[in-house]
Design a protein around this motif. Sequence first.
Motif: not given
Lengths: 155, 274
Positions: A1-2, A4, A11, A56, A58-59, B1, B3-4, B6, B9-15, B17, B20, B132
């Motif tokens: 999940m990102k 923008l 980002q 989680k 957000g990590g 509009m 836009h780029r 997923y 966008v080359k930045g980290d996916d901090r989540s 998932l 994990q 669910i």
Amino acid sequence: MKFLCIECDEQMGFEERQQPGDGTFTASFKCPKCNRSVALLANPMETQLVGSLGVKIGGRTLDEQPMELIRSNVVGKDDAFAEEGQMRQPVSAAAAASSAPRWTPDANARLSKVPNFVRGMVKKIYAEYAAERSITEITPEVMDRARTELGLEGM
Amino acid sequence: MTHRTYNEVKGDDRSGLLSQVVSQRQRVVDRLASVRRVVAVMSGKGGVGKSYITATLAREIAAGKRSVGVLDADLKSPTCARMLGARGPVQVTDDGVQPAIGVNGIRLFSTDLLLEDGKPLAWREPGSERFIWRGVLETGAIREFLSDVVWGPLDLLLVDLPPGGDRLADLAALVPSLAGAVAVTIPSEESERSVARSMESAREAGIKVLGVVENMSGYGCESCGHVGPLFTGNAGETLARTFGVPLLARIPFNPSAPPKLSQPLVDAVLTGAP
């Protein structure tokens, strides 16, 4: 999940996560260029869906605790889990007591509202949070801060 | 509009998932590295004595100086802990949750250790739309039983599955090293049909069925030992023939004496070769 920021084509960075204890979830993100913030607001069902996976958004800021998913989600009996030290004497009870943060009465009162099934795990998380930051006394404010920073659901 | 997207966008996916989830799976693999063999006990039908067979297998194999664990994956109707004399509370250590210890040193984990007597398995909020996410939580609970219980070195970990075929596929996804499954039936035609479905599910999922156990295969007279009929049908033999697997045991119902398990059944569970 990102996330923008479309206007800046940047980002957005993760800012913080909140779980106020009503089953909902908030995560906020900020654009590093224009500083605009947005918040992701999830209803209880959406929160539960993600929580059911034991992940989680957000990590993770904290290692997964033993049986975290079960203890956070199952309605279990009070004495199901015995934390280390409850069933056998620690090597040095005095040494352990001196290094452990102190709990104020208000913090203890709040902790006592957590179901016993999960209380041991929650107490350990707060104690580790305090120890890592050299906090000697756990107050409700420290608990709030830890909850926000660590993303603890309703703890 | 425009836009780029997923991937643009080359930045980290901090989540992270996905990472994990991958990490959760890795914890299962790491925990089971000290377990020589994982075998599931399954049945398409409830009430065929699957948990009884699991407990009897565990007891008998552990009595032969093997280290045995039992994971009771029947979260809603757990019975293995009582059958094997295992009691809580369970101790939480830095390494995980210690299993309860039953007869012959069997290491066991079950929701029976966690729930109040007579209370059903219940999940916390939200109560609405529970259907669910309930299945995901149940799979998560079994994953934690696998990864967070300090199983230690074991010759054999038996997994007692709930009735139905779904959980076997979940287990196989969580435990790539799963050696296979033993299918338990009673002689009746209804059981045969039901167990056939779960065996077919196993086959489709690429899971080896080690063989069939026919439980309640007649009634053993307490006085003379003669075994008379209890159910009509021949499900064990039919299922074994249909699926090309061995009929590992036929166990008569005898309330006064625990069954002596056949050597082919014990061998199949321990080595895969009846």
